[in-house]
Each structure stands twice: as structure tokens, then as C-alpha cells.
Design an enzyme around this catalytic site. Sequence first.
Site, mmCIF file in Angstrom:
data_model
loop_
_atom_site.group_PDB
_atom_site.id
_atom_site.type_symbol
_atom_site.label_atom_id
_atom_site.label_comp_id
_atom_site.label_asym_id
_atom_site.label_seq_id
_atom_site.Cartn_x
_atom_site.Cartn_y
_atom_site.Cartn_z
ATOM 1 N N GLU A 1 -2.811 6.512 2.205
ATOM 2 C CA GLU A 1 -2.606 5.119 2.586
ATOM 3 C C GLU A 1 -3.488 4.845 3.793
ATOM 4 O O GLU A 1 -3.375 5.513 4.821
ATOM 5 C CB GLU A 1 -1.135 4.897 2.920
ATOM 6 C CG GLU A 1 -0.823 3.497 3.369
ATOM 7 C CD GLU A 1 0.665 3.283 3.590
ATOM 8 O OE1 GLU A 1 1.017 2.394 4.383
ATOM 9 O OE2 GLU A 1 1.480 4.004 2.976
ATOM 10 N N LYS B 1 0.814 -1.223 0.000
ATOM 11 C CA LYS B 1 0.000 0.000 0.000
ATOM 12 C C LYS B 1 0.845 1.270 0.000
ATOM 13 O O LYS B 1 0.443 2.279 -0.594
ATOM 14 C CB LYS B 1 -0.993 0.006 1.163
ATOM 15 C CG LYS B 1 -0.415 -0.204 2.541
ATOM 16 C CD LYS B 1 -1.535 -0.295 3.572
ATOM 17 C CE LYS B 1 -0.978 -0.649 4.952
ATOM 18 N NZ LYS B 1 -0.545 -2.053 5.025
ATOM 19 N N THR B 2 2.019 1.243 0.640
ATOM 20 C CA THR B 2 2.866 2.443 0.629
ATOM 21 C C THR B 2 3.375 2.735 -0.782
ATOM 22 O O THR B 2 3.292 3.867 -1.272
ATOM 23 C CB THR B 2 4.049 2.281 1.593
ATOM 24 O OG1 THR B 2 3.555 2.147 2.933
ATOM 25 C CG2 THR B 2 4.980 3.498 1.529
#
Length: 445
Positions: free
Chosen positions: A160, A116-117
Amino acid sequence: MLDLNKRFHFIGIGGVGMSALAFILHDMGATVSGSDTGDSNFMERLLSKGIRVFRKHDPSNLEGVHNVIYSSAISPDNPELAFAKALGLNVMHRAELLKMVMDPYERIGITGTHGKTTTSAMSLKVLMDARLDPSGVIGGDFPYIGGNYRLGRGRFFIAEIDESDGSFLYFSGLRCLVITNIEEEHLEHYGSFEELKEKIKKLAEVCELVIYNADDPNLGEMRLKGVSYGFESGSFRGRILGDRSLFVDGFGRLDLYVAGVHNLSNALGVLALCDCLGIDKGKAMESLSGFKGVKRRMEVLGEAEGIIFMDDYAHHPTEIRAVLLTLRKLYRDKRLVVLFQPHRYSRTARMYKEMADSLRVADWIGITEIYSASEVPIEGISGKLIYETLRVAGIENAYFFPDIEIAKDVLKGELKKEDIFITMGAGDVYKVGRALLVEFKGGCS
């Protein structure tokens, strides 16, 4: 609605997620302070902006404060948190504040167990390069934006969304929700994997558009409604051409700077998002080809005496394996040396065998004691369990270091020309690689 005339205080302000919001509120004109007993890469930046940071948690730090922000990493008995509640101050979880900051924008959330980052950073870069001037918060240090946040003037806000504690349920009504994957993780909060999946599904049901990775077996089973992407299945399909290359119908061939199947999947998800938002395809492809990564994600720290020093945030077995397999492909003829720091007692208790299995890809394996991340130790749970599992499996080049400084001293004599040395973990193991690089360079940073 946020009242920027009221002072905000962050408990644990040095964390990547907390500091990002502190920076944003400061840039919006609010008076911001915070407290933190640890060190982080963002502490000096907070101070350089004139944000007051107290180095201990004390109720006296709350004088003149109206809003107190905390994260799930903060214990309920934290003296500042307890005092703020007793005093009747406006106490908010970090996720609640992030939602309020995002509310005026078209909100895009990126969540999932892994990736996700990087996916958030890729998405933010594409929208920036398309001249849409987005805002966003990233769960890492992204050199392209000079940190972990961006405050633009455009209509989009990319964030995020942390799935670790259920706080993502604050983000109902997102314009787009991108889900990269989901695995059995953070069960100390959810109790069961089924509960985690139910919460993810609940969030998806209250978002305008869901874009999810159909190659992930767990997401595939959840029968989500929306746009699915993948290399094996999905409505938005890509084809892998190599370690850094993929092909997408309607977009063409994309050659990435970053390597690995996991990064190809991240890029495919971003292209699916761009397709849904109507972003110019040529600009999206050009932007992604120039994406050079986020710090602590297969980050090359430097080279000295023929040794390449790297660092990665990987702490889950899937992440460990993905990174090491990618490095094995990239550096086929080099010795792969890893120093791994387990993160959290609860995770190690559940996954030490899987961690050991993933680490077997490396040629020399060092394991440190567990980085607690504020967890209370669990009797009998130690990094040594991973080491013992490896030794039982016949892996002789595995070593356990109860003290991280001992590991650094051993590695001074172990590392040699042509080695690839990587530190792995979500704690402070990265300091070892940085310190050794300086020493191998003869004390010159």
C-alpha cells in the site's frame, strides 16, 4: 542495499506502516528497536517478537543504532530524530526503507485516496491463494495474514503506497501501479489539488504498468496511459449485479462476502490486476469470494442485547457516505447510530460541511472532538462545527461530545435492541465501540 547486520530503530514504531517494516526486518534477521509514546494494536505483537520498544522518545534510545527510520507523522524537532541527524546516523523516511525492502521483488503498488488498504489486502490474498507466496505490507490489520505484513518467498511484493505526503515518488519503476481514485485530500502537504494530481501523474509515468479506476472523474481527466477499469467506463469493464455481486466478461459472476459499491470497485481493480499478471481466473474469483475484509473496515465487532456493534476507519466525507449508505441498504429496517471522530484540524477546517452532509444518512449522530494526529490545533476549528452544521440543517438527532467518555456514557442509555451502532474515524474512537460491547455483554469480552 540493506545491511541487515546494522541495527534499525523506528521512531513511532507502533504505527501500522512503521510496525509492518519493523516486523519484516526482524523476520529477515536484523536487530530492530523502536520508540512510541502511544498505544496501538501492534505494540504487544512487537514485544512478543522480542523487539525492544521504548515508551518515550529520548536520544539515549539510539545507543548502538546505525539506521533511524521516521515517518511524516514525526515532528522535525523530535529529540531522537534531531539527535540522529546531528550524530550523522543513516536517517531514512519510511517510504525510502520500504522501497529498499521491495527492490529485490517484482513490485506492485496500490495507491489512491480511498480503498487502497482493502485493494492491497484483496490483491495479497489472491496471490497467496494462487500459491505465488507473495510478500506485502498492508495499512491495516488483515486477519487472513494475521497482521499487517507478510514475508513470503515468491517473486511478488504488494505494498500500500501512501499518497498523503508525496513520499510515493520513491517508488519509481514499479512493475504495476494500481490507482483506486483521487480526491482533494492532504492539501496541507501539497498546497493544491493540482499539485497532488501532478505528483500522481509523475509517479504513473515512471511505472511499467498503470491500472486505474476510469469511473473516478479526476483520474479520467488525467489521461493516464495504461489499463483502465470501471463499471461506467474503462477498457476492463464490470457490471454491478447487487450490493455484493458483479459480473466481468471473461471472468463471470463474482459474489463477495463484503458489501458496498466501493468494495465492488476494489474487487474489479484487483481482477484487472490479475488479468494483467496472468493469474488463473478461477483461482482469483474463488479467492475474492472468500475475502472477509480488514479490521476497521466495516468490521462487525459483535452483537449484544440485539445491537450490532461495528467499526470503520472512514474519516473522509466520501468514505463516510459510502459506508453509511451501504449499511442503510443492508439494514433497511434498523436504526443507524454513528459516533464520528473527526481526524486532523486541517481536514476538518476544509471539509466539515461535507462531513456533516455525509453523516446525515444516519438516524442518530454523535460527533466527538477532533483527533489531532499530532497536528497543532487551529483556532476556531472543532468537531462542534460539524454538529452546528447539522443542527442548522434541521437535523435534531445530532449531538456534540467534547469528551469521548461522555459520549460513551450517553450511548449506554441511548442504544437499544435492533440498533446498528458504528464508530467511525481514523483516531481512537474505536475504543468506545469495543468497550460498550463488553459492557452490554455484561462485562464478558
